[in-house]
Design an enzyme around this catalytic site. Structure first.
Site, PDB file in Angstrom:
ATOM      1  N   HIS A 160     -52.494  19.365  -2.155  1.00 22.22           N
ATOM      2  CA  HIS A 160     -52.335  17.906  -2.143  1.00 22.22           C
ATOM      3  C   HIS A 160     -53.673  17.172  -1.919  1.00 22.22           C
ATOM      4  O   HIS A 160     -54.374  16.331  -2.244  1.00 22.22           O
ATOM      5  CB  HIS A 160     -51.425  17.384  -1.129  1.00 22.22           C
ATOM      6  CG  HIS A 160     -49.858  17.557  -1.464  1.00 22.22           C
ATOM      7  ND1 HIS A 160     -49.385  18.770  -1.809  1.00 22.22           N
ATOM      8  CD2 HIS A 160     -49.071  16.484  -1.681  1.00 22.22           C
ATOM      9  CE1 HIS A 160     -48.130  18.679  -2.151  1.00 22.22           C
ATOM     10  NE2 HIS A 160     -47.744  17.600  -2.186  1.00 22.22           N
ATOM     11  N   GLN A 188       0.841  -1.200  -0.201  1.00 21.74           N
ATOM     12  CA  GLN A 188      -0.104  -0.080  -0.064  1.00 21.74           C
ATOM     13  C   GLN A 188       0.947   1.186   0.177  1.00 21.74           C
ATOM     14  O   GLN A 188       0.618   2.183  -0.618  1.00 21.74           O
ATOM     15  CB  GLN A 188      -0.952  -0.062   1.292  1.00 21.74           C
ATOM     16  CG  GLN A 188      -1.961  -0.887   1.144  1.00 21.74           C
ATOM     17  CD  GLN A 188      -2.788  -0.973  -0.109  1.00 21.74           C
ATOM     18  OE1 GLN A 188      -3.527  -0.027  -0.490  1.00 21.74           O
ATOM     19  NE2 GLN A 188      -2.852  -2.230  -1.044  1.00 21.74           N
ATOM     20  N   GLU A 241     -10.025   1.763   4.289  1.00 22.11           N
ATOM     21  CA  GLU A 241     -10.210   0.985   2.805  1.00 22.11           C
ATOM     22  C   GLU A 241     -10.007  -0.356   2.702  1.00 22.11           C
ATOM     23  O   GLU A 241     -10.839  -1.052   2.377  1.00 22.11           O
ATOM     24  CB  GLU A 241      -9.446   1.768   1.847  1.00 22.11           C
ATOM     25  CG  GLU A 241      -9.395   1.561   0.544  1.00 22.11           C
ATOM     26  CD  GLU A 241      -8.613   1.958  -0.400  1.00 22.11           C
ATOM     27  OE1 GLU A 241      -8.614   1.887  -1.537  1.00 22.11           O
ATOM     28  OE2 GLU A 241      -7.455   2.666   0.026  1.00 22.11           O
ATOM     29  N   HIS A 242      -8.987  -0.956   3.245  1.00 21.34           N
ATOM     30  CA  HIS A 242      -8.641  -2.201   3.344  1.00 21.34           C
ATOM     31  C   HIS A 242      -8.575  -2.778   4.774  1.00 21.34           C
ATOM     32  O   HIS A 242      -7.532  -2.092   5.363  1.00 21.34           O
ATOM     33  CB  HIS A 242      -7.389  -2.599   2.399  1.00 21.34           C
ATOM     34  CG  HIS A 242      -7.281  -2.060   1.136  1.00 21.34           C
ATOM     35  ND1 HIS A 242      -6.470  -0.840   0.729  1.00 21.34           N
ATOM     36  CD2 HIS A 242      -7.844  -2.560   0.074  1.00 21.34           C
ATOM     37  CE1 HIS A 242      -6.811  -0.737  -0.667  1.00 21.34           C
ATOM     38  NE2 HIS A 242      -7.742  -1.470  -1.052  1.00 21.34           N
ATOM     39  N   HIS A 249       1.884   3.128  -3.231  1.00 15.61           N
ATOM     40  CA  HIS A 249       0.984   3.754  -4.164  1.00 15.61           C
ATOM     41  C   HIS A 249       1.291   5.227  -4.218  1.00 15.61           C
ATOM     42  O   HIS A 249       1.262   5.934  -5.272  1.00 15.61           O
ATOM     43  CB  HIS A 249      -0.467   3.484  -3.408  1.00 15.61           C
ATOM     44  CG  HIS A 249      -1.085   2.491  -4.001  1.00 15.61           C
ATOM     45  ND1 HIS A 249      -1.763   2.335  -5.308  1.00 15.61           N
ATOM     46  CD2 HIS A 249      -1.501   1.412  -3.464  1.00 15.61           C
ATOM     47  CE1 HIS A 249      -2.354   1.351  -5.540  1.00 15.61           C
ATOM     48  NE2 HIS A 249      -2.322   0.408  -4.280  1.00 15.61           N
ATOM     49  N   ASP A 255      -6.922  -6.616  -4.840  1.00 15.82           N
ATOM     50  CA  ASP A 255      -6.593  -5.535  -5.974  1.00 15.82           C
ATOM     51  C   ASP A 255      -6.541  -5.934  -7.389  1.00 15.82           C
ATOM     52  O   ASP A 255      -6.837  -5.135  -8.300  1.00 15.82           O
ATOM     53  CB  ASP A 255      -5.054  -5.099  -5.777  1.00 15.82           C
ATOM     54  CG  ASP A 255      -4.899  -4.166  -4.478  1.00 15.82           C
ATOM     55  OD1 ASP A 255      -6.100  -3.627  -4.130  1.00 15.82           O
ATOM     56  OD2 ASP A 255      -3.950  -3.953  -4.066  1.00 15.82           O
TER      57      ASP A 255
END
Length: 422
Positions: A411, A250, A318-319, A253, A352
């Protein structure tokens, strides 16, 4: 909780100057269309092509640049992702008819959006796996027009051949060589060469995320994704070498990616911190990964697995990996995550690329209220109803009273006039 290795706070991704810069790009594209897109293509990517849409000949050229193994690998990953998307789609059922009372028929249909843009990043790496993760579930959902875009490789007029082949294998109907905030604006508002879409999905840099945020409402989005995140819950049975490798996967990235380990074992905490440093010395992407780890990596020592679980649910990463003796039991107590990976055999990188689940996931604690991209991202649940005359006469007095109770006389009369009709 004891801090073994601390991190600093991430910078705000939507700072005032970023909002202004992205707003200017969106306004430029909205006003000047393709002229602005071509100018930004050259400015940001040194791409001088005049036709933004990729031709069939260019797609064939991309395939010719790849080996048979590379093409087969992309197709195998696509098959797994497509199979999982189809299985998800099968769980979503239409409700053709439900009757709360005689003469009243209610129901819902599951309707795909008609068009979408799949944004595939092309910055530091050609992330061709993202093309599979976006276009395949869109197609499985039944989206009629699936467009895909990615910036050209720096200094060229071409999208990465692997990305282009993956877009084609995933089933994209249209492919464009354009990226950045300008691409989001183009697919939101349309230009001479690009027709607008109903939804834009996919990750990108801070400009892309901010452009999606500013365009939301005019166009649907998945979410405004931020830097990648991984949190590992570990006990003393975890393998420090494996955990460190996952953290660095990770960290490479980008410089603001975040890798966190929360463990109940002080021995493991020190081992994994040392192992990250050792593996960095032999990692080809160490320049980025080291910066990310030094600034945003964390190792925390929890008093118990329950404390680690509470911290993970609060972080909503996220993970989320579980590297503990009873991973399934731990998993039952977790509820805030983009995607969950249970057990030491289950590498986050499997998700991934090729296991079948989607890697386009919420970041920055958005997992508290949303999941990742899936086939349902592209589907709308739309209700319908019909009444017989008798059923209308049964319900109209109630609706008339409720409407007058709110002071909405129009209405009330819309209901009352039906009741009074002979």
């Amino acid at each position: 909780m004891k801090v073994i290795k601390a991190s600093k706070e991430r910078p705000l991704s939507a700072a005032k100057d970023l909002r202004a810069a992205v707003g200017a790009i969106i306004g430029d594209v909205r006003e000047k269309g393709d002229e602005a897109l071509l100018r930004y293509n050259e400015k940001f990517d040194s791409c001088r092509r005049s036709a933004l849409r990729i031709s069939k000949e260019e797609i064939a050229e991309a395939y010719a640049q790849l080996s048979k193994e590379e093409i087969d690998d992309i197709r195998e990953a696509a098959e797994n992702i497509r199979g999982f998307a189809a299985a998800q789609r099968a769980t979503l059922k239409e409700l053709p008819a439900y009757s709360p009372k005689p003469g009243i028929t209610l129901g819902h249909r599951i309707i795909p959006v008609q068009s979408c843009c799949c944004y595939v990043p092309g910055g530091n790496y050609p992330l061709y796996s993202t093309a599979l993760m976006l276009a395949i579930p869109a197609k499985a959902a039944g989206v009629q027009r699936v467009a895909a875009c990615s910036p050209a490789m720096k200094g060229t007029d071409k999208i990465s051949p692997k990305t282009l082949a993956a877009m084609d294998i995933a089933g994209a109907d249209e492919i464009y060589a354009v990226g950045g905030a300008q691409a989001i604006a183009a697919f939101c508002y349309g230009t001479e060469q690009i027709s607008p879409v109903d939804m834009i999905v996919g990750p990108g840099n801070s400009y892309v995320a901010e452009a999606k945020r500013q365009c939301y409402g005019q166009v649907g989005i998945d979410f405004a994704a931020g830097p990648s995140e991984l949190l590992i819950i570990a006990d003393g049975t975890a393998d420090a070498e494996i955990a460190a490798a996952d953290i660095l996967a990770q960290s490479e990235h980008d410089r603001v990616a975040r890798g966190i380990v929360i463990t109940t074992s002080e021995k493991f905490a020190k081992e994994v911190a040392a192992e990250v440093e050792r593996q960095l010395d032999e990692l080809p992407t160490a320049e980025i990964a080291r910066s990310s780890w030094n600034d945003y990596g964390e190792v925390l020592l929890a008093d118990s697995l329950d404390e680690a679980i509470r911290a993970a649910n609060d972080a909503a990463p996220e993970h989320l990996e579980i590297q503990a003796a009873d991973g399934e039991k731990v998993a039952e107590k977790l509820y805030n995550y983009g995607s969950l990976f249970i057990g030491g055999n289950t590498a986050e990188v499997f998700g991934d690329y090729a296991s079948g689940t989607n890697h386009t996931l919420p970041t920055m604690r958005a997992a508290r209220y949303t999941g990742g991209v899936w086939v349902g991202t592209f589907l709308k649940t739309c209700t319908h109803q019909s009444f017989t005359a008798e059923a209308m006469r049964q319900l109209a007095p109630l609706v008339t009273r409720l409407a007058r109770g709110e002071g909405l006389e129009g209405h009330a009369r819309a209901s009352e006039k039906r009741f009074n009709k002979k």
